[in-house]
Design a protein around this motif. Structure first.
Motif, PDB file in Angstrom:
ATOM      1  N   HIS A  28       0.841  -1.198   0.000  1.00 63.05           N
ATOM      2  CA  HIS A  28       0.000   0.000   0.000  1.00 63.05           C
ATOM      3  C   HIS A  28       0.875   1.246   0.000  1.00 63.05           C
ATOM      4  N   ALA A  29       1.883   1.286   0.844  1.00 64.11           N
ATOM      5  CA  ALA A  29       2.786   2.440   0.891  1.00 64.11           C
ATOM      6  C   ALA A  29       3.462   2.655  -0.459  1.00 64.11           C
ATOM      7  N   ASN A  30       3.863   1.579  -1.109  1.00 66.18           N
ATOM      8  CA  ASN A  30       4.514   1.679  -2.415  1.00 66.18           C
ATOM      9  C   ASN A  30       3.542   2.206  -3.475  1.00 66.18           C
ATOM     10  N   ARG A  31       2.290   1.704  -3.459  1.00 68.62           N
ATOM     11  CA  ARG A  31       1.298   2.196  -4.418  1.00 68.62           C
ATOM     12  C   ARG A  31       1.038   3.687  -4.200  1.00 68.62           C
ATOM     13  N   VAL A  32       0.903   4.081  -2.950  1.00 71.88           N
ATOM     14  CA  VAL A  32       0.658   5.487  -2.652  1.00 71.88           C
ATOM     15  C   VAL A  32       1.830   6.333  -3.140  1.00 71.88           C
ATOM     16  N   ARG A  33       3.042   5.852  -2.915  1.00 78.74           N
ATOM     17  CA  ARG A  33       4.221   6.591  -3.389  1.00 78.74           C
ATOM     18  C   ARG A  33       4.186   6.730  -4.900  1.00 78.74           C
ATOM     19  N   ALA A  56       5.198   9.390   1.683  1.00 76.81           N
ATOM     20  CA  ALA A  56       4.379   8.256   1.253  1.00 76.81           C
ATOM     21  C   ALA A  56       4.851   6.954   1.906  1.00 76.81           C
ATOM     22  N   TRP A  57       6.159   6.741   1.934  1.00 78.73           N
ATOM     23  CA  TRP A  57       6.676   5.520   2.550  1.00 78.73           C
ATOM     24  C   TRP A  57       6.390   5.470   4.042  1.00 78.73           C
ATOM     25  N   LEU A  58       6.386   6.624   4.697  1.00 81.68           N
ATOM     26  CA  LEU A  58       6.291   6.657   6.157  1.00 81.68           C
ATOM     27  C   LEU A  58       4.875   6.905   6.680  1.00 81.68           C
ATOM     28  N   ALA A 126      -3.298  10.669  -3.195  1.00 81.69           N
ATOM     29  CA  ALA A 126      -2.786   9.349  -3.576  1.00 81.69           C
ATOM     30  C   ALA A 126      -3.270   8.279  -2.608  1.00 81.69           C
ATOM     31  N   ASP A 127      -3.296   8.597  -1.330  1.00 81.21           N
ATOM     32  CA  ASP A 127      -3.771   7.645  -0.323  1.00 81.21           C
ATOM     33  C   ASP A 127      -5.247   7.337  -0.527  1.00 81.21           C
TER      34      ASP A 127
END
Length: 221
Positions: A28-33, A56-58, A126-127
């Motif tokens: 999910h974090a990667n997709r948001v990034r 995004a990663w954090l 993005a989230d």
């Protein structure tokens, strides 16, 4: 800085997602990034992509702890934790402040502050876009499953109770997924985010038309 901010934040974040469930894991974090950078590339404003990528990663590193009750608010905890991690790595204070604002404002909760910078708005969008479209609907279904599994709680059923001819359950039906997605798409801040949101909204319209058509043998072609 010892290395680029985005890759550094990725490295720092991964251990926090080890106990995450699918809706808020490292994927999910990667997709948001990835979506955040895509939106930034379509944005007319100047965007600090290093700050955006790191945020995004954090942004969800506190989710696994919040889920099991170790912390009360993953936004606030994650903001403080991310700041401490980045400070230990010698990241400049202005970058840390920008990332903190992004993380603190990424949630749709009524208690969350409004995002003010373009990076925070892009992260928010993005989230939220990861809760719409094909992957988004699967992700929202995962969240329903998470909540249904808490102490045997009955949270949702698959069928649309109004079309199935059966008595309405006490729990919400699958239309909840659409409501969640629509709520998020209606809150998007940026023009690139809204454009992508409309594309995902059209897909969901088609999906739920198909979904309704599969209720009962007579409905299928």
């Amino acid at each position: 800085m010892p290395q680029e901010l985005g890759p550094l934040a990725r490295e720092l974040s991964l251990s926090y997602y080890e106990d995450a469930l699918p809706a808020h894991d490292r994927f999910h974090a990667n997709r948001v990034r990835d979506v955040a950078i895509r939106l930034a590339n379509e944005c007319e404003n100047n965007v600090d992509r290093d700050v955006l990528s790191a945020a995004a990663w954090l942004h969800d590193i506190g989710r696994p702890r919040e889920r099991v009750g170790k912390i009360g608010n993953h936004d606030e905890w994650g903001t403080a934790e991310a700041a401490a991690l980045l400070a230990d790595e010698g990241v400049p204070t202005d970058h840390i402040a920008a990332i903190k604002h992004c993380i603190r404002t990424h949630s749709i909760r009524s208690s969350s502050p409004e995002p003010e910078t373009i990076e925070a708005k892009l992260l928010f969008d993005a989230d939220k876009l990861d809760a719409a479209g094909a992957r988004g609907l699967i992700r929202m279904a995962c969240i329903v499953g998470e909540r249904s599994g808490r102490a045997g709680e009955k949270y949702a059923v698959i069928d649309d109770s109004t079309a199935s001819g059966m008595a309405s359950p006490d729990s919400p039906d699958v239309s909840l997924l659409r409501e969640w997605a629509e709520e998020r798409l209606n809150r998007l801040y940026t023009s690139p985010g809204r454009r992508l949101g409309e594309s995902r909204r059209r897909f969901m319209d088609e999906f739920f038309t198909q979904f309704t058509g599969e209720i009962g043998v007579a409905g299928e072609k």
